[in-house]
Motif scaffolding. Structure first.
Motif, PDB file in Angstrom:
ATOM      1  N   UNK A 171      -4.727   2.447   0.847  1.00  0.00           N
ATOM      2  CA  UNK A 171      -4.515   1.984  -0.526  1.00  0.00           C
ATOM      3  C   UNK A 171      -5.759   1.277  -1.059  1.00  0.00           C
ATOM      4  N   UNK A 172      -6.386   0.461  -0.216  1.00  0.00           N
ATOM      5  CA  UNK A 172      -7.616  -0.219  -0.626  1.00  0.00           C
ATOM      6  C   UNK A 172      -8.729   0.788  -0.916  1.00  0.00           C
ATOM      7  N   UNK A 173      -8.810   1.834  -0.119  1.00  0.00           N
ATOM      8  CA  UNK A 173      -9.835   2.857  -0.346  1.00  0.00           C
ATOM      9  C   UNK A 173      -9.596   3.572  -1.673  1.00  0.00           C
ATOM     10  N   UNK A 174      -8.349   3.872  -1.967  1.00  0.00           N
ATOM     11  CA  UNK A 174      -7.976   4.510  -3.236  1.00  0.00           C
ATOM     12  C   UNK A 174      -8.411   3.614  -4.398  1.00  0.00           C
ATOM     13  N   UNK A 175      -8.088   2.341  -4.316  1.00  0.00           N
ATOM     14  CA  UNK A 175      -8.442   1.392  -5.374  1.00  0.00           C
ATOM     15  C   UNK A 175      -9.961   1.233  -5.474  1.00  0.00           C
ATOM     16  N   UNK A 176     -10.642   1.233  -4.348  1.00  0.00           N
ATOM     17  CA  UNK A 176     -12.101   1.143  -4.325  1.00  0.00           C
ATOM     18  C   UNK A 176     -12.710   2.312  -5.099  1.00  0.00           C
ATOM     19  N   UNK A 177     -12.193   3.508  -4.881  1.00  0.00           N
ATOM     20  CA  UNK A 177     -12.691   4.689  -5.595  1.00  0.00           C
ATOM     21  C   UNK A 177     -12.371   4.607  -7.083  1.00  0.00           C
ATOM     22  N   UNK A 178     -11.193   4.065  -7.431  1.00  0.00           N
ATOM     23  CA  UNK A 178     -10.822   3.898  -8.840  1.00  0.00           C
ATOM     24  C   UNK A 178     -11.776   2.910  -9.522  1.00  0.00           C
ATOM     25  N   UNK A 179     -12.078   1.801  -8.860  1.00  0.00           N
ATOM     26  CA  UNK A 179     -13.007   0.823  -9.420  1.00  0.00           C
ATOM     27  C   UNK A 179     -14.371   1.449  -9.695  1.00  0.00           C
ATOM     28  N   UNK A 180     -14.839   2.268  -8.765  1.00  0.00           N
ATOM     29  CA  UNK A 180     -16.143   2.926  -8.932  1.00  0.00           C
ATOM     30  C   UNK A 180     -16.083   3.927 -10.088  1.00  0.00           C
ATOM     31  N   UNK A 181     -14.954   4.604 -10.214  1.00  0.00           N
ATOM     32  CA  UNK A 181     -14.781   5.560 -11.311  1.00  0.00           C
ATOM     33  C   UNK A 181     -14.786   4.844 -12.657  1.00  0.00           C
ATOM     34  N   UNK A 182     -14.103   3.700 -12.728  1.00  0.00           N
ATOM     35  CA  UNK A 182     -14.032   2.962 -13.986  1.00  0.00           C
ATOM     36  C   UNK A 182     -15.404   2.410 -14.368  1.00  0.00           C
TER      37      UNK A 182
END
Length: 216
Positions: A171-182
């Motif tokens: 879940x943290x990895x998913x959120x990490x990728x979302x943060x980078x995308x944003x």
């Protein structure tokens, strides 16, 4: 053939040469279909995360030394959305790669999981339709969510993103990728200088240590 050291070496060399040639031929045969399959998967992902469009332009940024591709979608000359191909190296099984769609105003339209090697039945649920990670951010502008040090975070880390059961690392990895995308979306759509998600240092246009196990 007389059994001598020279003859044995010659035979072994011949076998190795034939085997290497075979591997090379197989690689030549499979490289193009694999590349085509990846292009098809990317095109499908763009359709899943963006409103209808008739054209795209792309550019690549480097954030945390990771290339992040941003696709600007247009229809009749007007921007309809942005799709960002982002990733995190911090998944339980390794790399997690996502395609994240944003409306022009920054609202998250949809997320498509392009690649993941997480624990079956646990972290792999990030790719399920309507999973809790996606449900936590879909239809929302991330700036209006509860941020930790300016970034999206799972509830266990003080944020308001629901984590997958027994799969906090995934879940943290998913959120990490979302943060980078944003971060990449803001850079392209709004001209906000991109900074590294992990350190906050300025990123360029153009992994943290992993935990010991998957846990809640």
């Amino acid at each position: 053939m007389k059994s001598t050291l020279f003859n044995m070496v010659a035979v072994l060399f011949g076998i190795t040469l034939v085997a290497s040639a075979g591997v090379g031929v197989v690689n030549m045969i499979t490289v193009e279909p694999i590349a085509q399959a990846e292009l098809t998967a990317k095109a499908d992902a763009l359709k899943q995360v963006l409103p209808p469009f008739d054209g795209t332009s792309d550019q690549t940024l480097t954030i945390d030394e990771i290339p992040v591709a941003v696709y600007t979608a247009t229809r009749d000359g007007e921007v309809t959305g942005y799709a960002v191909e982002s990733m995190s190296k911090n998944g339980f099984g390794g790399e997690v790669r996502l395609m994240v769609g944003f409306a022009p105003d920054g609202e998250v339209i949809n997320v498509n999981v392009l690649r993941q090697t997480e624990t079956p039945g646990l972290g792999t649920k990030m790719a399920d339709e309507g999973n809790v990670l996606l449900a936590s951010i879909q239809g929302k502008n991330l700036e209006q969510m509860k941020l930790v040090d300016g970034k999206l975070a799972v509830r266990k880390d003080g944020g308001d993103v629901d984590a997958l059961t027994a799969a906090t690392i995934s879940s943290r990895a998913y959120v990490d990728a979302i943060n980078r995308a944003y971060m990449a979306y803001r850079s392209v759509a709004r001209g906000v200088p991109a900074t590294d998600v992990a350190s906050g240092a300025s990123a360029q246009t153009g992994g943290n240590a992993r935990e010991g196990g998957e846990n809640e």
